[in-house]
Design an enzyme around this catalytic site. Structure first.
Site, PDB file in Angstrom:
ATOM      1  N   GLY A  52      -1.546  59.544 -60.797  1.00  5.59           N
ATOM      2  CA  GLY A  52      -2.242  59.806 -59.544  1.00  5.59           C
ATOM      3  C   GLY A  52      -3.683  59.347 -59.655  1.00  5.59           C
ATOM      4  N   CYS A  53      -4.574  60.002 -58.941  1.00  6.47           N
ATOM      5  CA  CYS A  53      -5.986  59.612 -58.903  1.00  6.47           C
ATOM      6  C   CYS A  53      -6.556  59.470 -60.316  1.00  6.47           C
ATOM      7  CB  CYS A  53      -6.790  60.636 -58.118  1.00  6.47           C
ATOM      8  SG  CYS A  53      -8.568  60.334 -58.159  1.00  6.47           S
ATOM      9  N   PHE A  54      -7.022  58.271 -60.647  1.00  8.43           N
ATOM     10  CA  PHE A  54      -7.416  58.029 -62.042  1.00  8.43           C
ATOM     11  C   PHE A  54      -8.733  58.686 -62.436  1.00  8.43           C
ATOM     12  CE2 PHE A  54      -8.442  53.290 -60.744  1.00  8.43           C
ATOM     13  CZ  PHE A  54      -9.442  53.710 -59.863  1.00  8.43           C
ATOM     14  N   TRP A  55      -9.492  59.210 -61.486  1.00 10.00           N
ATOM     15  CA  TRP A  55     -10.749  59.889 -61.843  1.00 10.00           C
ATOM     16  C   TRP A  55     -10.493  61.088 -62.752  1.00 10.00           C
ATOM     17  CZ3 TRP A  55     -13.033  60.231 -56.197  1.00 10.00           C
ATOM     18  CH2 TRP A  55     -13.416  58.947 -55.795  1.00 10.00           C
ATOM     19  N   VAL A  57      -7.615  61.911 -64.225  1.00 10.28           N
ATOM     20  CA  VAL A  57      -6.764  61.566 -65.362  1.00 10.28           C
ATOM     21  C   VAL A  57      -7.607  61.058 -66.525  1.00 10.28           C
ATOM     22  CG1 VAL A  57      -4.894  60.076 -66.142  1.00 10.28           C
ATOM     23  CG2 VAL A  57      -4.834  61.045 -63.834  1.00 10.28           C
TER      24      VAL A  57
END
Length: 216
Positions: A52-55, A57
């Site tokens: 999902g949102c790589f921020w 992760v």
């Protein structure tokens, strides 16, 4: 983050053309100061995860002991060197992914897989929570046959745990790593640069047995 609504992967004919030149990005990690693009210490390994949102992760992985450096980017699609805005159209085919360079003597790939499974919901198909679309799909891109075997074994182990808990079937894409494109500089280590920034990932609450006595 802009919510991406497309659920279908584009064909090569439908994909945006992209560009031949890589996008400008950070040269060193904002937190560790280590080089994003190498060189990395001899014997270190690389893993690629999409949750999902790589921020959010990326922050999970840069905090783990044994991880040397992390970076965010786009992979699994068609368009070369895409921009973030282009990926959000759904016409590049890429997932938001995190590249993790790690010391296998300090943290194993199996331990990284445990963090992967437990920190998102891998049963949601082309979405992760409120983030909807192909960029938000769950992916494991392997770089070696050993990683492939470990990824598939960990998926099967986690599926058994999810099924026992009454959860749905894992939809995670497990595939060989293709071209990797670094995301723009403002995405790198985003939550260190913007501590109050958005983080939409969350786990199922089901423990992955990998790393607690079950081999990946």
């Amino acid at each position: 983050m802009t919510f991406q609504k497309t659920h279908e992967m584009p064909t090569a004919a439908e994909a945006l053309p992209g560009r031949a030149t890589p996008l400008p990005t950070d040269e060193v990690h904002y937190v560790s100061g280590r080089p994003l693009k190498g060189p990395h210490p001899e014997g270190f390994e690389t893993a690629i995860f999409g949750m999902g949102c790589f921020w959010g992760v990326e922050r999970i992985f840069w905090q783990l002991p044994g991880v040397w450096v992390t970076s965010v980017g786009y992979s699994g699609g068609v368009t070369p060197n895409p921009t973030y805005e282009e990926t959000c159209t759904g016409r590049t085919g890429h997932a938001e992914v995190v590249q993790v360079v790690f010391n296998p003597h300090e943290i194993s790939y199996g331990e990284l897989l445990k963090h992967f499974w437990e920190n998102h919901d891998p049963t949601q198909g082309m979405r992760q929570g409120n983030d909807v679309g192909t960029t938000s799909r769950s992916v494991l891109y392997y770089l070696t046959e050993a990683q492939r075997a470990a990824a598939e074994a960990s998926r099967d182990a986690y599926q058994a745990a999810l099924s026992k808990a009454g959860r749905e079937t894992i939809t995670t894409e497990i595939a060989p790593a293709g071209p990797w494109y670094f995301a723009e500089d403002y995405h790198q280590a985003y939550l260190a640069k913007n501590p109050a920034g958005y983080c939409g990932i969350g786990g199922t609450g089901v423990v992955c047995p990998v790393g607690v006595g079950v081999e990946a």
